[in-house]
Design a protein around this motif. Structure first.
Motif: not given
Lengths: 342, 402
Positions: A262, A264-266, A268-270, A276, A294, A301
């Motif tokens: 998760n 990448e998803q976090i 992108a959205s957190t 952050r 990154k 990852k």
């Protein structure tokens, strides 16, 4: 003609004298980046920590820590070269610059940290010394080993701990000291030794490699504290920082519930300011270490957070099947405690 | 160039035989001096740079330098020690114990390899077909396998012996198990000192008698048997001393208690495997050296001795071997040195020699340079001592050319 030769020789001597100042410790990071790969010191063979699988790929917690660091540095977990080291050569390999970092189930002690020309960094595995004996021997306590022959590994803390334990209890033992864990295992199996004294994780791995693991047992006592941590050369703060905060980030990722799946998803959205920062949406952490913003995302990852690495290599679903125990997050009663990453 | 000019130049050269220093590149003496100064300077600068560099690196990593660590407590356990040792002793003592272990295996190895090698070498020259072929197979098989393989194989075989509880017991008090060979030992009493003194006296007496017998033989040609006198002196004198001083003859018998045998004297499998490996391997080389030495003695020597009616064994002992020795000894020194240095393979089978102890010391103190220097010094001392002794012996056995 001669004058030219003379001047050439003189130039050479002066180059040696002035242009080549003594190689100073430092700039490990620059050297690693320029080389394009990380050189990582690991164990020669230790199931769960570093061992080659049937296809000759290195596997284990220490190996994953190396790959994750390579991913944080280069964005590619394959940019790492492994150097298998015996207990007695590992620290010299770090101080001499043969390896950049040591992830090799090495106990941190004060004298190692202060006098060996090394820096011990955040412990990532807490273990303790014990003894393995044949299940049929009827031995349940270490004090019952009076007069026994005990296999040990050269250059380990276990050598001193065993000697101290027997001295403290006024008991005697005969040491047989080997260079490699496999030799000690074979000697134990052949009955040359009554017992093998080592850290419990190591004993569990050795037990697993026996033909009949149930014929061997590890005593319940823990005679010492054995916190394993990475080691780097002394005198290079920049590189020390990178390794230290890389390990810390793996701890923090588990605590924050960030996984390989998760991350990448976090990212992108957190909206969480801490996350952050950790995941490089706001780049200050990476910038402070002179790394890609990154860096944590790349590492997670590639190898997952600390908990994922532990479960995969040592935990219940692995051959070793070790409980988390002290290596659980502090929120669940363990010692794994990430410092705030801000 | 005309003859006259050549003549002029020669006389000029003769006249100015020792010219003053000419500050010119054409002067070979000056060129030589300059080059030598430059080369020596470059070497000094390189060495100095290495020293400064090392020192700075050690300083920047806060690794202590110097040999101060030798006095601090080692804490490392050592299984076999010729002198008393406990982990509370200093690093110096630990390293001394390691050196003595190296010396112990080197000295016994050299003695046994010489005996075995000589026997195999002579066997290969034997007229007995079976014996000669056996010796040839031995040499070819053993010297063509790496020593490490010998050691690992022997060690694996020794580990396959039964455990202490099921130890082989060929003779009363002698036990062979995977913990090694255990033998009974005489309990030491002060009276035994007199017996030892008597033994030394007996050996010295035998030696003196041998010299006297040779001197007499040179006069009257009568050979005299030394063996009976030797038996009386070497065995009789200590026995007499034992009876006179009423020395107790109580023996410490090894007995199985707990995990292991207690009492008696024991040889560990690690030591035994190392010794056996070194002896078998080196003996193959020594055999060839002995064979070459014997073959180097001209056939005429054999024939002349045979013509005198000497038996073969006497020819070998009195005529051939003394002449062969001068060919044998120089390469033999090499083998002795090889054996000593090869003993460092002990690390592979867990025998705690100087390398093993130094490895742990380096690991615990971080002082790799000092540790390696100590190992080098130990090997150098042992090797140079062997060299010195053997060179002295070589000079003694060399023919006095007249």
């Amino acid at each position: 003609m001669f004058r030219r030769t003379i001047s050439a020789v003189a130039t050479a001597v002066f180059t040696l004298l002035w242009a080549a100042p003594p190689a100073k410790a430092g700039a490990t990071m620059d050297a690693v980046l320029a080389r394009g790969e990380l050189v990582c010191g690991i164990n020669t063979g230790f199931i769960g920590f570093s061992y080659p699988n049937e296809r000759g790929e290195w596997k284990g917690l220490d190996v994953d820590l190396c790959r994750g660091l390579a991913a944080a540095l280069f964005g590619d977990p394959q940019k790492v070269r492994f150097v298998p080291l015996t207990p007695s050569t590992r620290f010299t390999a770090v101080t001499s610059g043969e390896v950049d970092v040591l992830f090799r189930n090495s106990t941190e002690t004060m004298l190692r940290d202060v006098t060996l020309g090394l820096r011990a960094i955040t412990p990532y595995f807490y273990d303790g010394h014990s003894f393995m004996v044949a299940a049929s021997s009827g031995i349940n306590k270490a004090v019952e080993l009076d007069g026994a022959t005990i296999c040990l590994l050269q250059g380990t803390t276990n050598e001193q701990i065993t000697a101290d334990f027997f001295r403290r209890n006024n008991l005697s033992f005969t040491p047989v000291v080997f260079e490699r864990s496999e030799q000690a295992r074979d000697a134990l199996k052949a009955g040359r030794c009554d017992s093998f004294g080592s850290d419990v994780g190591n004993l569990a791995a050795v037990r697993l490699s026996m033909e009949d693991p149930s014929a061997w047992k590890i005593l319940d006592e823990r005679l010492s504290k054995e916190p394993y941590g990475p080691f780097v050369r002394r005198g290079d703060d920049e590189w020390y920082d990178v390794v230290r905060w890389y390990v810390n980030a793996l701890f923090q990722a588990e605590e924050s519930g960030i996984t390989a799946a998760n991350v990448e998803q976090i990212a992108a959205s957190t909206n969480d300011a801490d996350l952050r920062r950790l995941l490089g949406v706001t780049p200050e952490l990476g910038k402070a270490l002179k790394l890609d913003p990154k860096w944590v995302v790349n590492a997670i990852k590639a190898v997952g957070n600390y908990g994922e690495m532990f479960e995969r290599n040592l935990g219940r679903n692995s051959p070793l099947g070790l409980p988390r125990g002290l290596n659980e997050q502090w929120t669940k009663g363990g010692l794994i405690y990430a410092l705030p990453m801000r | 160039m005309t003859a006259t000019r050549l003549h002029d130049r020669t006389t000029q050269a003769l006249r100015t035989k020792r010219p003053g220093r000419r500050w010119s590149w054409r002067d070979p003496a000056l060129r030589g001096v300059v080059w030598q100064v430059l080369v020596v300077g470059a070497v000094l600068v390189a060495v100095g740079w290495l020293a400064v560099n090392t020192h700075q690196n050690l300083m920047s990593r806060r690794i202590a330098s110097g040999f101060g660590f030798l006095g601090s407590e080692s804490g490392l356990p050592i299984g076999e020690h010729l002198i008393s040792y406990a982990p509370t002793d200093t690093y110096f003592r630990a390293l001394l114990v390691g050196s003595l272990n190296t010396l112990r295996v080197a000295v016994s190895g050299i003695l046994l390899a010489t005996i075995l090698g000589t026997a195999i070498g002579l066997a290969r020259l034997s007229r007995n077909w079976l014996l000669a072929k056996f010796a040839a197979v031995y040499v070819e098989a053993l010297r063509n396998l790496p020593l490490l393989l010998h050691l690992l194989l022997i060690y694996a075989l020794l580990q396959a012996l039964p455990p202490p509880r099921a130890a082989l017991n060929p003779l009363a008090g002698i036990y062979l198990s995977n913990r090694g060979l255990v033998l009974p030992i005489l309990e030491w009493a002060p009276a035994h000192g007199w017996c030892l003194a008597a033994l030394a006296l007996g050996v010295a007496g035998t030696f003196a008698y041998g010299r006297w017998a040779r001197w007499r033989q040179a006069k009257d040609g009568q050979p005299r048997r030394i063996a009976p006198v030797a038996l009386v002196l070497i065995a009789g004198l200590p026995t007499l001393a034992a009876i006179a001083t009423d020395a107790p003859l109580s023996t410490v018998w090894p007995e199985l208690r707990g995990f292991n045998f207690r009492g008696g004297v024991s040889l560990s499998p690690e030591y035994f495997a190392l010794l056996l490996g070194l002896v078998l391997y080196t003996a193959a080389f020594i055999a060839e050296i002995v064979r070459a030495g014997v073959l180097s003695v001209r056939k005429g020597q054999w024939e002349a001795a045979q013509a005198l009616g000497l038996p073969r064994s006497l020819i070998l002992r009195k005529i051939v071997l003394p002449q062969a020795l001068r060919v044998i000894i120089p390469p033999l020194i090499n083998q002795y040195l090889n054996l000593t240095k090869n003993s460092s393979l002990a690390v592979a089978i867990g025998f705690q020699d100087i390398v093993s102890v130094a490895n742990t010391t380096i690991n615990q103190t971080g002082q790799a340079i000092e540790g390696i220097a100590i190992v080098m010094a130990v090997y150098l001392t042992i090797s140079l001592s062997i060299s010195l002794f053997m060179n002295w012996y070589n000079r003694r056995t060399a023919w006095a050319e007249r």
